[in-house]
Scaffold this motif. Structure first.
Motif, PDB file in Angstrom:
ATOM      1  N   GLU A 191      44.686  43.896  74.353  1.00  0.00           N
ATOM      2  CA  GLU A 191      43.868  44.145  73.161  1.00  0.00           C
ATOM      3  C   GLU A 191      43.187  42.826  72.815  1.00  0.00           C
ATOM      4  OE1 GLU A 191      45.911  46.264  70.003  1.00  0.00           O
ATOM      5  OE2 GLU A 191      46.949  47.473  71.511  1.00  0.00           O
ATOM      6  N   GLU A 192      42.004  42.672  73.393  1.00  0.00           N
ATOM      7  CA  GLU A 192      41.285  41.408  73.240  1.00  0.00           C
ATOM      8  C   GLU A 192      39.943  41.646  72.572  1.00  0.00           C
ATOM      9  OE1 GLU A 192      41.813  38.449  76.756  1.00  0.00           O
ATOM     10  OE2 GLU A 192      41.247  40.372  77.590  1.00  0.00           O
ATOM     11  N   LYS A 193      39.448  40.644  71.906  1.00  0.00           N
ATOM     12  CA  LYS A 193      38.074  40.757  71.401  1.00  0.00           C
ATOM     13  C   LYS A 193      37.426  39.371  71.397  1.00  0.00           C
ATOM     14  CE  LYS A 193      39.159  40.372  66.532  1.00  0.00           C
ATOM     15  NZ  LYS A 193      39.377  40.997  65.278  1.00  0.00           N
ATOM     16  N   THR A 194      36.114  39.379  71.506  1.00  0.00           N
ATOM     17  CA  THR A 194      35.360  38.127  71.432  1.00  0.00           C
ATOM     18  C   THR A 194      34.328  38.295  70.323  1.00  0.00           C
ATOM     19  OG1 THR A 194      35.604  37.900  73.812  1.00  0.00           O
ATOM     20  CG2 THR A 194      33.954  36.489  72.775  1.00  0.00           C
ATOM     21  N   TYR A 195      34.221  37.287  69.470  1.00  0.00           N
ATOM     22  CA  TYR A 195      33.205  37.357  68.420  1.00  0.00           C
ATOM     23  C   TYR A 195      32.577  35.980  68.244  1.00  0.00           C
ATOM     24  CZ  TYR A 195      37.051  35.530  65.569  1.00  0.00           C
ATOM     25  OH  TYR A 195      38.089  34.776  65.104  1.00  0.00           O
ATOM     26  N   LYS A 196      31.477  35.992  67.496  1.00  0.00           N
ATOM     27  CA  LYS A 196      30.793  34.704  67.282  1.00  0.00           C
ATOM     28  C   LYS A 196      31.055  34.201  65.872  1.00  0.00           C
ATOM     29  CE  LYS A 196      27.112  34.590  70.594  1.00  0.00           C
ATOM     30  NZ  LYS A 196      25.760  34.971  70.900  1.00  0.00           N
ATOM     31  N   LYS A 197      31.274  32.912  65.765  1.00  0.00           N
ATOM     32  CA  LYS A 197      31.419  32.294  64.437  1.00  0.00           C
ATOM     33  C   LYS A 197      30.027  32.066  63.854  1.00  0.00           C
ATOM     34  CE  LYS A 197      33.932  28.589  65.126  1.00  0.00           C
ATOM     35  NZ  LYS A 197      34.768  27.459  64.855  1.00  0.00           N
ATOM     36  N   GLU A 198      29.998  31.670  62.595  1.00  0.00           N
ATOM     37  CA  GLU A 198      28.688  31.455  61.942  1.00  0.00           C
ATOM     38  C   GLU A 198      27.833  30.432  62.677  1.00  0.00           C
ATOM     39  OE1 GLU A 198      29.413  30.630  57.855  1.00  0.00           O
ATOM     40  OE2 GLU A 198      29.872  32.751  57.442  1.00  0.00           O
ATOM     41  N   ASP A 199      28.486  29.445  63.296  1.00  0.00           N
ATOM     42  CA  ASP A 199      27.703  28.420  64.001  1.00  0.00           C
ATOM     43  C   ASP A 199      27.264  28.888  65.397  1.00  0.00           C
ATOM     44  OD1 ASP A 199      29.964  28.381  65.558  1.00  0.00           O
ATOM     45  OD2 ASP A 199      30.527  26.313  65.105  1.00  0.00           O
ATOM     46  N   GLY A 200      27.554  30.152  65.744  1.00  0.00           N
ATOM     47  CA  GLY A 200      27.069  30.710  67.012  1.00  0.00           C
ATOM     48  C   GLY A 200      28.016  30.537  68.181  1.00  0.00           C
TER      49      GLY A 200
ATOM     50  N   ASP B  87      53.636  42.640  74.993  1.00  0.00           N
ATOM     51  CA  ASP B  87      53.320  41.201  74.970  1.00  0.00           C
ATOM     52  C   ASP B  87      51.790  41.041  75.099  1.00  0.00           C
ATOM     53  OD1 ASP B  87      53.693  38.463  74.934  1.00  0.00           O
ATOM     54  OD2 ASP B  87      54.587  38.320  76.920  1.00  0.00           O
ATOM     55  N   LEU B  88      51.325  39.925  75.623  1.00  0.00           N
ATOM     56  CA  LEU B  88      49.870  39.702  75.701  1.00  0.00           C
ATOM     57  C   LEU B  88      49.178  40.697  76.626  1.00  0.00           C
ATOM     58  CD1 LEU B  88      49.514  35.831  75.747  1.00  0.00           C
ATOM     59  CD2 LEU B  88      48.283  37.395  74.252  1.00  0.00           C
ATOM     60  N   TYR B  89      49.973  41.384  77.481  1.00  0.00           N
ATOM     61  CA  TYR B  89      49.387  42.298  78.454  1.00  0.00           C
ATOM     62  C   TYR B  89      49.044  43.669  77.886  1.00  0.00           C
ATOM     63  CZ  TYR B  89      50.640  38.845  82.051  1.00  0.00           C
ATOM     64  OH  TYR B  89      50.743  37.712  82.805  1.00  0.00           O
ATOM     65  N   VAL B  90      49.124  43.833  76.561  1.00  0.00           N
ATOM     66  CA  VAL B  90      48.616  45.091  75.995  1.00  0.00           C
ATOM     67  C   VAL B  90      47.090  45.128  76.112  1.00  0.00           C
ATOM     68  CG1 VAL B  90      50.549  45.552  74.436  1.00  0.00           C
ATOM     69  CG2 VAL B  90      48.617  44.172  73.622  1.00  0.00           C
TER      70      VAL B  90
ATOM     71  N   GLU C 280      40.087  36.424  71.060  1.00  0.00           N
ATOM     72  CA  GLU C 280      41.442  36.606  70.521  1.00  0.00           C
ATOM     73  C   GLU C 280      42.154  37.700  71.308  1.00  0.00           C
ATOM     74  OE1 GLU C 280      40.934  37.580  66.396  1.00  0.00           O
ATOM     75  OE2 GLU C 280      40.536  35.490  65.850  1.00  0.00           O
ATOM     76  N   ALA C 281      43.469  37.547  71.469  1.00  0.00           N
ATOM     77  CA  ALA C 281      44.261  38.578  72.150  1.00  0.00           C
ATOM     78  C   ALA C 281      45.524  38.846  71.339  1.00  0.00           C
ATOM     79  CB  ALA C 281      44.641  38.104  73.550  1.00  0.00           C
ATOM     80  N   ILE C 282      45.928  40.096  71.302  1.00  0.00           N
ATOM     81  CA  ILE C 282      47.151  40.468  70.578  1.00  0.00           C
ATOM     82  C   ILE C 282      48.361  40.246  71.464  1.00  0.00           C
ATOM     83  CG2 ILE C 282      48.432  42.447  69.588  1.00  0.00           C
ATOM     84  CD1 ILE C 282      46.048  42.002  67.893  1.00  0.00           C
ATOM     85  N   LYS C 283      49.395  39.643  70.904  1.00  0.00           N
ATOM     86  CA  LYS C 283      50.689  39.533  71.594  1.00  0.00           C
ATOM     87  C   LYS C 283      51.636  40.457  70.840  1.00  0.00           C
ATOM     88  CE  LYS C 283      54.494  36.232  72.251  1.00  0.00           C
ATOM     89  NZ  LYS C 283      54.870  36.102  73.655  1.00  0.00           N
ATOM     90  N   ARG C 284      51.957  41.595  71.433  1.00  0.00           N
ATOM     91  CA  ARG C 284      52.804  42.563  70.719  1.00  0.00           C
ATOM     92  C   ARG C 284      54.220  42.573  71.285  1.00  0.00           C
ATOM     93  NH1 ARG C 284      49.777  47.045  70.855  1.00  0.00           N
ATOM     94  NH2 ARG C 284      48.867  46.490  68.867  1.00  0.00           N
ATOM     95  N   ILE C 285      55.187  42.389  70.394  1.00  0.00           N
ATOM     96  CA  ILE C 285      56.601  42.477  70.780  1.00  0.00           C
ATOM     97  C   ILE C 285      57.233  43.502  69.839  1.00  0.00           C
ATOM     98  CG2 ILE C 285      58.820  41.250  70.874  1.00  0.00           C
ATOM     99  CD1 ILE C 285      56.939  40.026  72.907  1.00  0.00           C
ATOM    100  N   SER C 286      57.864  44.527  70.374  1.00  0.00           N
ATOM    101  CA  SER C 286      58.495  45.506  69.484  1.00  0.00           C
ATOM    102  C   SER C 286      60.009  45.498  69.661  1.00  0.00           C
ATOM    103  CB  SER C 286      57.953  46.908  69.769  1.00  0.00           C
ATOM    104  OG  SER C 286      58.459  47.358  71.001  1.00  0.00           O
ATOM    105  N   GLU C 287      60.683  45.901  68.606  1.00  0.00           N
ATOM    106  CA  GLU C 287      62.138  45.971  68.649  1.00  0.00           C
ATOM    107  C   GLU C 287      62.571  47.008  69.691  1.00  0.00           C
ATOM    108  OE1 GLU C 287      63.479  46.548  64.652  1.00  0.00           O
ATOM    109  OE2 GLU C 287      65.528  46.009  65.199  1.00  0.00           O
ATOM    110  N   THR C 288      61.810  48.121  69.762  1.00  0.00           N
ATOM    111  CA  THR C 288      62.191  49.198  70.684  1.00  0.00           C
ATOM    112  C   THR C 288      62.124  48.739  72.136  1.00  0.00           C
ATOM    113  OG1 THR C 288      61.223  50.716  69.110  1.00  0.00           O
ATOM    114  CG2 THR C 288      61.673  51.603  71.292  1.00  0.00           C
ATOM    115  N   ALA C 289      60.980  48.163  72.538  1.00  0.00           N
ATOM    116  CA  ALA C 289      60.839  47.738  73.943  1.00  0.00           C
ATOM    117  C   ALA C 289      61.803  46.593  74.253  1.00  0.00           C
ATOM    118  CB  ALA C 289      59.399  47.330  74.214  1.00  0.00           C
TER     119      ALA C 289
END
Ligand code: ATP
Length: 372
Positions: free
Chosen positions: A146-155, A141-144, A160-169
């Motif tokens: 995997e986050e990143k921060t970036y800047k848009k063209e306007d500065g 879920d969100l607790y993997v 963003e954070a990945i929310k991962r849900i797998s069939e196995t887990a």
């Protein structure tokens, strides 16, 4: 272990010796873990269980002394020698400490404990009746993270954070939830106190009306596991609830929920919310569970404000000890412990200050043991 959750029997004629790792950690962890030990040592001999204990280190205090919060030896002994374990508490440093990370989080990973199981039960006659268990997926879920921060063209920044849900887990956590529902039913049939639920139910919590892919997969997989195993699960009522209305209903009518299964983030929030339904944190147990191992752990922290006073409530740990036994395949012994705790609570005499009493930790332990 899941397959065996209902198949072992503590009424076996052969005496079985179980080795339990005791990891008190910090603060009142050192005061409540002895409660679990005493409870196991005093279980009636009719259960044919004998216990050996091994003391193991972990915690923030240890980190301050040695630079390690979770020694390799602790993990090795748990993996190679123990049948189950009890974990007390760890202090959380108020600001980030270089090199320190929570030993219980690391332990869950290293031991493959993919589920966090948190039962919440009210005391008969006090407040609204509650007897539910939140089964929280603990690896994705969100607790993997995997986050990143970036800047848009306007500065301006975007995170963003990945929310991962797998069939196995999800398949694993769903199976665990259904097995727990059946296990709870068999424990209810073995206990003396009046029961809230007549029939097991599992409520799948999600937000698939918005997150149709990720929560959609969680919901779909939980239903598939139910359908595929319908022969085993036919006595379980299958329910679904969108997470926001789940919160509302959990506070308005908590008595309708038996087992609730949720992805990591919703499970985290729901389990703290549910704990608030029953008064003191000192009452709420949990277990970290994988396919081959379970660690019982009270939900409270190290409580530095009451450390050393001998007044910490041992019940969260005693219930966590019973929960550990349940996952080790000894539901009858667990039921005996739950009954003794319920009897202490409903008599409402020998209780620690968090419940309005003036008894010590040790007096509560002894009162519970007396009721075996
Ligand atoms: P930590 O930093 O370890 O999380 P904390 O004090 O912030 O510690 P908890 O330990 O969960 O968080 O305690 C919150 C409150 O609940 C404290 O006032 C504490 O005394 C009380 N409390 C927690 N556990 C118990 C217990 N077993 N018995 C009595 N009171 C408790």
């Amino acid at each position: 272990m899941l397959r065996s959750i209902r198949s072992f029997s503590s009424t076996s004629k052969m005496l079985k010796t179980l080795k339990i790792g005791l990891i008190p950690g910090d603060g009142i962890g050192k005061e409540v873990i002895p409660a679990g030990k005493q409870i196991l040592e005093n279980l009636p001999s009719s259960y044919n269980l004998d216990f050996e204990f091994v003391n193991l280190d972990a915690g923030f205090e240890l980190f301050k002394k040695t630079g390690t919060a979770l020694p390799d030896k602790t993990v090795e002994v748990l993996k190679n020698e123990c049948d189950g374990a009890l974990f007390g508490a760890v202090s959380s440093p108020s600001s980030k400490v270089e090199g320190y990370s929570s030993p219980i989080v690391a332990l869950r990973k290293k031991m493959g404990l993919y589920a966090n199981v948190r039962p919440v039960k009210s005391v008969e006659g006090i407040g609204r009746p509650v007897d539910m268990v939140i089964v929280r997926e603990n690896t994705e879920d969100l607790y993997v993270k995997e986050e990143k921060t970036y800047k848009k063209e306007d500065g301006t920044k975007v995170a963003e954070a990945i929310k991962r849900i797998s069939e196995t887990a999800t398949t694993k956590i769903a199976k665990m939830a259904y097995e727990i529902a059946l296990q709870r039913q068999s424990i209810r049939e073995n206990t003396k106190t009046k029961q809230l639920h007549l029939k097991p139910s599992v409520t799948v919590t999600h937000k698939s009306n918005v997150l149709s892919q990720s929560d959609g997969l969680f919901r779909e997989t939980c239903k598939k596991v139910y359908d595929v195993n319908i022969n085993d699960y036919q006595n379980i009522e299958y329910k679904e609830q969108i997470v926001d209305s789940m919160v509302y209903r959990m506070f308005r009518e908590p008595e309708i929920f038996d087992v609730v299964v949720a992805p990591n983030l919703y499970g985290d929030i729901l389990s703290d919310g549910a704990a608030a339904l029953v008064g003191s944190l000192g009452l709420v147990p949990s277990a970290n569970v994988g396919d081959n191992f379970a660690i019982g752990e009270p939900c409270h922290g190290s409580a530095p404000d009451i450390e050393g006073k001998g007044i910490s409530n041992p019940i969260a740990t005693i219930r966590s000890t019973a929960l550990m036994l349940e996952f080790m395949g000894y539901p009858e012994a667990a039921a005996k412990i739950y009954d003794a705790v319920d009897a202490n609570l409903s008599e409402n005499k020998i209780k620690t200050p968090d419940l309005g009493g003036n008894s010590s930790t040790q007096e509560v332990i002894e009162d519970i043991i007396k009721r075996f």
